[in-house]
Write a protein that holds these residues in place. Structure first.
Motif, PDB file in Angstrom:
ATOM      1  N   GLN A   1     -10.440  -8.079 -23.364  1.00  0.00           N
ATOM      2  CA  GLN A   1      -9.031  -8.241 -22.714  1.00  0.00           C
ATOM      3  C   GLN A   1      -8.777  -9.649 -22.014  1.00  0.00           C
ATOM      4  OE1 GLN A   1      -6.529  -5.942 -22.927  1.00  0.00           O
ATOM      5  NE2 GLN A   1      -5.264  -7.746 -21.881  1.00  0.00           N
ATOM      6  N   ALA A   2      -9.671 -10.085 -21.279  1.00  0.00           N
ATOM      7  CA  ALA A   2      -9.520 -11.412 -20.536  1.00  0.00           C
ATOM      8  C   ALA A   2      -9.267 -12.683 -21.689  1.00  0.00           C
ATOM      9  CB  ALA A   2     -10.877 -11.890 -19.866  1.00  0.00           C
ATOM     10  N   SER A   3      -9.844 -12.709 -22.687  1.00  0.00           N
ATOM     11  CA  SER A   3      -9.588 -13.876 -23.761  1.00  0.00           C
ATOM     12  C   SER A   3      -8.153 -13.467 -24.468  1.00  0.00           C
ATOM     13  CB  SER A   3     -10.809 -13.845 -24.726  1.00  0.00           C
ATOM     14  OG  SER A   3     -10.676 -12.917 -25.340  1.00  0.00           O
ATOM     15  N   PHE A   4      -7.845 -12.353 -24.766  1.00  0.00           N
ATOM     16  CA  PHE A   4      -6.511 -12.114 -25.208  1.00  0.00           C
ATOM     17  C   PHE A   4      -5.374 -12.465 -24.122  1.00  0.00           C
ATOM     18  CE2 PHE A   4      -2.731  -9.237 -25.583  1.00  0.00           C
ATOM     19  CZ  PHE A   4      -2.261  -9.568 -26.609  1.00  0.00           C
ATOM     20  N   ASN A   5      -5.703 -12.312 -23.042  1.00  0.00           N
ATOM     21  CA  ASN A   5      -4.724 -12.709 -21.943  1.00  0.00           C
ATOM     22  C   ASN A   5      -4.369 -14.451 -21.875  1.00  0.00           C
ATOM     23  OD1 ASN A   5      -4.521 -10.127 -21.054  1.00  0.00           O
ATOM     24  ND2 ASN A   5      -5.826 -10.314 -19.381  1.00  0.00           N
ATOM     25  N   LEU A   6      -5.666 -14.929 -22.393  1.00  0.00           N
ATOM     26  CA  LEU A   6      -5.574 -16.490 -22.576  1.00  0.00           C
ATOM     27  C   LEU A   6      -4.490 -17.092 -23.595  1.00  0.00           C
ATOM     28  CD1 LEU A   6      -9.390 -17.551 -22.063  1.00  0.00           C
ATOM     29  CD2 LEU A   6      -7.497 -17.631 -20.457  1.00  0.00           C
ATOM     30  N   CYS A   7      -4.217 -16.181 -24.385  1.00  0.00           N
ATOM     31  CA  CYS A   7      -3.480 -16.498 -25.632  1.00  0.00           C
ATOM     32  C   CYS A   7      -1.916 -16.642 -25.125  1.00  0.00           C
ATOM     33  CB  CYS A   7      -3.457 -15.491 -26.736  1.00  0.00           C
ATOM     34  SG  CYS A   7      -5.103 -15.429 -27.485  1.00  0.00           S
ATOM     35  N   HIS A   8      -1.452 -16.000 -24.113  1.00  0.00           N
ATOM     36  CA  HIS A   8      -0.209 -15.956 -23.391  1.00  0.00           C
ATOM     37  C   HIS A   8       0.784 -15.430 -24.374  1.00  0.00           C
ATOM     38  CE1 HIS A   8      -1.962 -18.037 -19.890  1.00  0.00           C
ATOM     39  NE2 HIS A   8      -2.333 -18.965 -20.547  1.00  0.00           N
ATOM     40  N   THR A   9       0.667 -14.779 -25.146  1.00  0.00           N
ATOM     41  CA  THR A   9       1.547 -14.042 -25.968  1.00  0.00           C
ATOM     42  C   THR A   9       1.260 -12.334 -26.219  1.00  0.00           C
ATOM     43  OG1 THR A   9       2.618 -14.030 -28.240  1.00  0.00           O
ATOM     44  CG2 THR A   9       0.000 -14.463 -27.958  1.00  0.00           C
ATOM     45  N   THR A  10       2.154 -11.609 -26.444  1.00  0.00           N
ATOM     46  CA  THR A  10       2.141 -10.213 -26.513  1.00  0.00           C
ATOM     47  C   THR A  10       2.191  -9.918 -28.277  1.00  0.00           C
ATOM     48  OG1 THR A  10       4.338  -9.746 -26.298  1.00  0.00           O
ATOM     49  CG2 THR A  10       2.903  -9.400 -24.380  1.00  0.00           C
TER      50      THR A  10
END
Length: 622
Positions: free
Chosen positions: A102-111
């Motif tokens: 989840q943390a690395s997904f948040n780094l993508c800055h997109t939904t």
């Protein structure tokens, strides 16, 4: 000291035994009741699958059940990939993996999951796919790496029909507890170090042999998934082959039915064709097949034709025969006319079409279609004879036309001279001897002059009619509208006191002889002008209309008109429907119009009503 060591070993053994017992109990519970799979906040990545080779063949539910077989032992994370990198299944069960993912997904800055996967910032995805599963697919070998999250990833290729179609992997091993390593991971994923330490400490460590069992199960799962895909594709292929076979059988039945129908049609055409059809050997001339038409034309039975040679029915003395056979041998086909011989020995002309081919057994064969053209030749001879007669008649007509031209000249020259004398001497008598004649004598002389002048006009009109018939057509574009206005203007100049409403359609043009068409319009418009002389509000109209797909021109007036019962006579020479004293004229005008229109390939006709006017129609087709 020795007792203490034994005690420590026993304590450790009991602890390990309890761990194993707990794991086995936990595994059995999960298998019986179903593993607990927590969904991801971003949803299922399998929804982006465009390849779907594995996903469609196995199904999402079966893929999850297969994955649970080894996840029950590890409680980490697992993914199944298509060959192109699409997720067939993605699942996370351990707190460590879920948190970092989840943390690395948040780094993508997109939904947008698709954009996140291609951003290169989703560390868990990059480790799981790019650094492990993709390598396993490319090398077709298991891959064991340390992931960016500090644990290990084991990937196994999925192989179906000798081809790597995807990969399956899981994460294993204990998270690092070293502070420096945790700090590196925290900086990479941008999360608190103490949170990572908390997750690492609470993680339940697996003994090595449990990990080995999980890896064995992963291989077994890979084999199972590959087998399912391979079997499903074999089933689909079998269905396609079977469906194609059914279709081919149906098509074959249709083809067979069409072939039977074609054979029946061929047999019917062959037997019922009035022309002679023969199947022969092009080398020795043997006849293999003959239809009923051949029997009728040559006078043989079918059996007799099959027993004789082709040369028996051809007139071998025909000089065209060698050239025909040479053309057939050179080009493979030939068409022409030859003389043929019937059973009774009579010779008849025939039209033949021959073609060479190779039959199904590889033997050369020739087809011959022969038509008896005796009647056609007789008709051609009659036509030739008629043409000869026509040519002779045309020559006779040319002589007659020349004689008519000579006669016309004679009439013009020989009759005009005495008429001029009669008219001239009558005028002299009236002028020089009027005092010696009584009124009745002077009236007789005036009548003589009028009769001679009228006869001169008749001669002029006859000559004009003759010239119209004999003159050669000179075709050009003729502006009927302009020509009509010119004629109307000339008529008005002769009778300026008259007021006539004239309506002429603009833009009327035709192909024709301009001089002759002018004569025709002068007569038609002149008649309309003449026969409206005694009518108030005189009106003349010249226009065009369509009748049954043909262009029809018309000239109408509201003048004296005529009775329709006399319409068939009005186009004859010297035919008049009105009194000479009432409407002057010689009755030549409409005869001239008809000859001009006929010379242009057209027709002329009229409609009229007494005292209500007349309409003259004509067509031109040059």
């Amino acid at each position: 000291m020795q007792l203490k060591q034994v005690t420590l070993r026993l304590t450790q053994a009991e602890k390990n035994l309890k761990n194993i017992e707990w794991l086995l109990t936990r595994s059995n519970t999960r298998q019986n009741n179903g593993a607990k799979v927590l969904g991801q906040p971003y949803g299922s990545l399998a929804e982006l699958n465009t390849c779907r080779r594995i996903l469609n063949a196995v199904g999402e539910e079966i893929l999850h059940r297969v994955a649970h077989d080894y996840l029950d032992l590890m409680e980490t994370a697992s993914a199944i990939y298509e060959k192109n990198g699409d997720y067939a299944m993605d699942t996370f069960t351990s707190g460590w993996c879920r948190f970092l993912n989840q943390a690395s997904f948040n780094l993508c800055h997109t939904t947008d999951n698709k954009k996140a996967l291609t951003s290169g910032k989703w560390h868990c995805h990059e480790s799981c796919w790019t650094e492990s599963a993709k390598v396993a697919i490319e090398t077709a070998k298991p891959v064991d790496i340390e992931c960016r999250g500090g644990i290990r990833i084991y990937a196994v290729p999925l192989v179906a029909k000798g081809e790597a179609i995807g990969a399956i992997n899981f994460a294993y091993g204990s998270p690092p507890t070293d502070h420096n390593r945790l700090q590196e991971i925290a900086e990479l994923y941008r999360v608190p170090t103490d949170k990572l330490m908390q997750l690492a400490v609470t993680y339940l460590h697996r003994p090595p042999y449990i990990i080995d069992i999980a890896k064995q199960r992963l291989h077994t799962s890979a084999i199972l998934i590959s087998t399912i895909v391979e079997r499903k594709e074999m089933e689909d292929e079998f269905k396609r082959v079977n469906q194609k076979l059914v279709q081919e059988i149906a098509e074959r039945k249709v083809i067979e039915a069409e072939l039977r129908e074609s054979r029946e049609i061929y047999r019917s055409l062959f037997n019922n064709c009035p022309e002679a059809i023969l199947l022969t050997d092009p080398d020795d001339g043997r006849i293999y097949a003959a239809n009923h038409g051949a029997c009728q034309i040559f006078g043989y039975t079918e059996k007799e034709l099959l027993e004789i040679n082709r040369d028996s029915i051809v007139d071998l003395a025909d000089p065209r025969l060698p050239l025909f056979r040479a053309e057939k041998a050179c080009k493979g086909s030939a068409k022409g006319e030859l003389d043929y011989k019937r059973k009774n020995g009579t010779i008849f002309p025939g039209e033949v079409t021959a073609a060479l081919f190779i039959d199904k057994n590889g033997y050369p064969r020739a087809t011959m279609v022969i038509r008896d053209i005796t009647q056609r030749k007789q008709d051609e001879q009659k036509i030739w004879q008629l043409n000869q007669n026509l040519q002779r008649r045309a020559m006779e007509l040319e002589v007659i036309n020349k004689e008519l031209a000579s006669f016309s000249y004679s009439v013009s020259h020989d009759l005009r001279s005495p008429l001029r004398s009669i008219d001239g001497f009558s005028q002299v008598l009236l002028e020089d001897y009027a005092d010696k004649l009584d009124s009745q004598g002077r009236d007789y002389l005036r009548r003589v002059r009028q009769a001679s002048q009228r006869m001169g006009q008749l001669i002029d009109d006859l000559l004009k009619l003759s010239r119209v018939t004999r003159q050669e057509l000179t075709l050009s574009n003729v502006d009927l509208t302009a020509l009509a206005w010119q004629i109307i203007a000339n008529l008005h100049d002769k009778q300026p006191e008259r007021s006539v409403e004239c309506v002429i359609t603009p833009g009327m043009t035709v192909q024709g002889d301009a001089r002759l068409i002018k004569i025709a319009l002068e007569n038609l418009l002149g008649n309309a002008w003449k026969f409206t002389d005694k009518v108030l509000n005189s009106k003349i109209e010249f226009g065009v209309l369509e009748q049954k797909g043909k262009t029809v021109y018309y000239i109408s007036d509201n003048g004296a008109g005529f009775e329709m019962e006399y319409s068939s006579k009005m186009f004859g020479a010297f035919q008049r429907l009105h009194n000479m004293n009432e409407f002057p004229g010689n009755g030549i005008g409409l005869a001239t119009v008809q000859r001009i229109i006929h010379r242009h390939g057209g027709q002329v006709w009229a409609k009229g009503t007494v005292n209500q006017g007349a309409i003259f129609y004509f067509t031109l087709k040059v």
